[in-house]
Design an enzyme around this catalytic site. Structure first.
Site, PDB file in Angstrom:
ATOM      1  N   ALA A 106       0.915  -1.285  -0.029  1.00 54.37           N
ATOM      2  CA  ALA A 106      -0.134   0.137   0.014  1.00 54.37           C
ATOM      3  C   ALA A 106       0.851   1.300   0.105  1.00 54.37           C
ATOM      4  O   ALA A 106       1.934   1.203   0.539  1.00 54.37           O
ATOM      5  CB  ALA A 106      -0.782  -0.032   1.142  1.00 54.37           C
ATOM      6  N   ASP A 107       0.594   2.252  -0.456  1.00 54.36           N
ATOM      7  CA  ASP A 107       0.924   3.544  -0.575  1.00 54.36           C
ATOM      8  C   ASP A 107      -0.195   4.760  -0.534  1.00 54.36           C
ATOM      9  O   ASP A 107      -1.087   4.603  -1.022  1.00 54.36           O
ATOM     10  CB  ASP A 107       1.815   3.897  -1.646  1.00 54.36           C
ATOM     11  CG  ASP A 107       2.991   5.027  -1.621  1.00 54.36           C
ATOM     12  OD1 ASP A 107       3.917   4.784  -0.647  1.00 54.36           O
ATOM     13  OD2 ASP A 107       2.744   5.856  -2.203  1.00 54.36           O
ATOM     14  N   GLN A 108       0.401   5.925   0.024  1.00 53.38           N
ATOM     15  CA  GLN A 108      -0.463   7.112  -0.018  1.00 53.38           C
ATOM     16  C   GLN A 108      -0.019   8.234  -0.370  1.00 53.38           C
ATOM     17  O   GLN A 108       1.435   8.434  -0.136  1.00 53.38           O
ATOM     18  CB  GLN A 108      -1.024   7.355   1.575  1.00 53.38           C
ATOM     19  CG  GLN A 108      -2.254   8.324   1.379  1.00 53.38           C
ATOM     20  CD  GLN A 108      -2.729   8.659   2.866  1.00 53.38           C
ATOM     21  OE1 GLN A 108      -1.929   9.295   3.701  1.00 53.38           O
ATOM     22  NE2 GLN A 108      -4.002   8.268   3.005  1.00 53.38           N
ATOM     23  N   ALA A 149      -3.466   3.589  -2.481  1.00 49.15           N
ATOM     24  CA  ALA A 149      -3.669   2.812  -3.237  1.00 49.15           C
ATOM     25  C   ALA A 149      -3.168   1.256  -2.485  1.00 49.15           C
ATOM     26  O   ALA A 149      -2.466   1.412  -1.728  1.00 49.15           O
ATOM     27  CB  ALA A 149      -2.539   3.068  -4.325  1.00 49.15           C
TER      28      ALA A 149
END
Length: 208
Positions: free
Chosen positions: A84-86, A121
């Site tokens: 995940a990444d933001q 994401a």
């Protein structure tokens, strides 16, 4: 956080592997009842960001590609691996985590009185290939405030201001920075959780 193995499809280990060191994402999954094994992603995140930006990848693509690379970096046979990444986007500008107190104050000043987007994401890899992707979006309207308020806020939260883009944490006093928020809470915290849970039900990681 490691929990006892659970039986999934064809007897495989049904625990989700979380390729993240984020305590917030781990807590979201634990609170939702998802069995997880945490394995730090094996990527140079700063280097990956430079490479992707150099290739002209936009903010949304940056979050999605980093989520995928994190998942693939610890992919293993018979396991589902979540990366995940933001990213925070204001106009055309993509914000990174502030490097220090001064950078945090500068980010807050840039965001004050304006509406920005948070994109969270997520990607699940299986057997070395992506099998599921989702990107959640929230819009946050930050109220106008002066330097004195920002300094007091940064004093109160300390190094927590450096943990995410925008130099704020909505879970605590950071909520006072906003006039309006549109989007679900898990997405704001960094994970499109509802869509993820639906996929995990289909795969037998959690009960239908």
């Amino acid at each position: 956080m490691t929990k006892p193995a659970a039986a999934g499809e064809h007897g495989r280990d049904a625990r989700l592997v979380l390729a993240s060191t984020s305590p917030t994402r781990a807590r979201l999954l634990a609170d939702a009842g998802v069995p997880v094994e945490i394995v730090p992603p094996r990527i140079d995140e700063d280097g990956a960001k430079r490479r992707l930006r150099g290739a002209g990848i936009d903010g949304r693509g940056l979050a999605e590609r980093l989520a995928e690379e994190k998942a693939l970096s610890v992919s293993r046979p018979g396991r589902l691996v979540l990366g995940a990444d933001q990213v925070l986007i204001l106009g055309e500008r993509v914000f990174d985590k502030p490097a220090n107190r001064q950078a945090a104050a500068e980010q807050l000043a840039a965001l004050a009185g304006r509406t920005h987007r948070l994109l969270s994401a997520a990607c699940i890899a299986e057997e070395g290939s992506p099998v599921w992707r989702c990107t959640g979006e929230a819009r946050l309207a930050m109220r106008g405030f002066g330097a004195a308020f920002a300094d007091d806020y940064l004093d109160r939260i300390g190094d927590a201001a450096l943990a995410g883009p925008g130099a704020y944490r909505v879970e605590g006093p950071g909520i006072q920075l906003f006039d309006a928020i549109e989007g679900d809470w898990p997405t704001i915290l960094g994970l499109p959780l509802l869509a993820l849970l639906a996929y995990l039900r289909r795969r037998g990681v959690i009960a239908e």
